[in-house]
Design an enzyme around this catalytic site. Structure first.
Site, PDB file in Angstrom:
ATOM      1  N   SER A 139       0.673  -1.190   0.160  1.00  0.00           N
ATOM      2  CA  SER A 139      -0.187   0.306   0.181  1.00  0.00           C
ATOM      3  C   SER A 139       0.982   1.429  -0.118  1.00  0.00           C
ATOM      4  CB  SER A 139      -0.485  -0.011   1.345  1.00  0.00           C
ATOM      5  OG  SER A 139      -1.934   1.222   1.308  1.00  0.00           O
ATOM      6  N   ASP A 167       0.168  -4.370  -4.106  1.00  0.00           N
ATOM      7  CA  ASP A 167      -0.640  -3.564  -4.169  1.00  0.00           C
ATOM      8  C   ASP A 167      -0.361  -1.415  -3.569  1.00  0.00           C
ATOM      9  OD1 ASP A 167      -2.998  -3.435  -5.489  1.00  0.00           O
ATOM     10  OD2 ASP A 167      -4.251  -3.609  -3.494  1.00  0.00           O
ATOM     11  N   HIS A 244      -7.166  -5.439  -0.897  1.00  0.00           N
ATOM     12  CA  HIS A 244      -6.102  -5.091  -0.110  1.00  0.00           C
ATOM     13  C   HIS A 244      -5.582  -5.183   0.638  1.00  0.00           C
ATOM     14  CE1 HIS A 244      -3.405  -1.230  -0.978  1.00  0.00           C
ATOM     15  NE2 HIS A 244      -3.755  -0.653   0.421  1.00  0.00           N
TER      16      HIS A 244
END
Length: 317
Positions: A139, A167, A244
């Protein structure tokens, strides 16, 4: 990396990268106020997973996602460590604004600490091979990893041999990147001096859980764009039907931990996505740090059964 097509007999002798490896592991914390013989304490709290048996092992830095805790990745860390890697996961902050410049500087400081400091805190006979150092992040941590590799804000004092974005997210939306912006929206524009890169994307990351919350990995600033700007060699896996945060531990405790179940669009369970991420990371590191690409090629070609389905698999030579 020399690409070879693995035979079925070779694969039969390989440990399944999606399962735990052959090494028993230890997981422990190191604090900045720790008293460390023959070394200074680290600049930030660390969660370290390593094999418990003696040997020389490559090192992977894992940077956590926005407002997350490093111990939310404990199962992923132990998975990778069980295949013969030392995983170092700093807690870069607990609260943070939109600017990630400070955490990028902290990662550079941590890398500077590694050659002497990591050896001092590891169990006896466990030796880190800093010449085989990989950097990864999830992230916002993925954004920070790419930023450091691209020498934005700070540069790594030690050569990074491989880069992984799990991600990765560069902000709220295209045109709403958080500082320092990483994406340029120019294809193949990341100048990483031929550093091998792997980007893993979640199929549900760009989907809103409900109308009240934004998507956790919005279109225009997510894995699609990061991979698009990578030069070769670059690997890309987009996992179907998982979200996610689905690579985190099965049970993430506390208020922050509980929020991970309700902020993002998630898959049915976390274990399949986490095992895939762990296995893909292991296969990539074995390929580019240890010269054994059989598992990576097998995943790409569908010869090693993954615990998930894919929306996309690409390799850029």
């Amino acid at each position: 990396m020399n690409i070879v097509t693995p035979s079925s007999s070779l694969l039969a002798n390989q440990t399944n990268v999606f399962e735990d490896g052959n090494y028993k592991t230890v997981l422990f914390n190191v604090q900045p106020d720790s008293s460390i013989a023959d070394g200074a304490p680290p600049p930030k709290p660390l969660l370290i997973g390593s094999p418990s048996e003696g040997g020389d092992f490559p090192v992977l830095l894992l940077l956590h996602g926005y407002l997350l805790r490093n111990y939310f990745y404990s199962q992923l860390i132990q998975h990778v460590a069980s295949h013969g890697f030392i995983v170092v996961a700093p807690q870069l902050y607990t609260l943070a604004g939109p600017d990630s410049s400070d955490e990028i500087k902290y990662v550079a400081a941590l890398i500077e600490w590694l050659p002497r400091g990591l050896l001092a805190v590891l169990p006896g006979n466990i030796r880190p091979n800093i010449a085989k150092l990989a950097l990864s992040g999830h992230s916002r941590g993925g954004k920070a990893a790419f930023a450091l590799a691209l020498k934005k804000v700070a540069a790594s004092p030690v050569k990074i041999s491989a880069l992984i974005g799990i991600d990765p997210v560069d902000g709220m939306d295209k045109g709403k990147q958080t500082p320092p912006p990483v994406l340029t929206y120019v294809p193949h524009s990341f100048d990483l001096d031929h550093m091998p890169v792997m980007v893993i994307g979640s199929g549900l990351g760009s989907v809103k859980r409900n109308p009240l919350f934004p998507a956790c990995a919005p279109e225009g600033v997510n894995h699609v764009d990061f991979y698009d700007e990578c030069q070769s060699p670059a690997w890309y896996f987009v996992v179907k039907d998982y979200g996610h945060l689905d690579m985190l531990d099965d049970d993430t405790k506390g208020m922050v931990g509980k929020s991970t179940y309700c902020l993002c669009k998630n898959g049915k369970s976390r274990e399949p996505m986490r095992r895939f991420v762990g296995g893909a990371v292991v296969a990539f590191l074995k390929g580019y740090l240890e010269g054994d690409d059989r598992d990576l090629i097998a995943i790409r070609d569908g010869q090693e059964a993954a615990p998930v389905l894919f929306d996309k698999v690409e390799f850029r030579e």
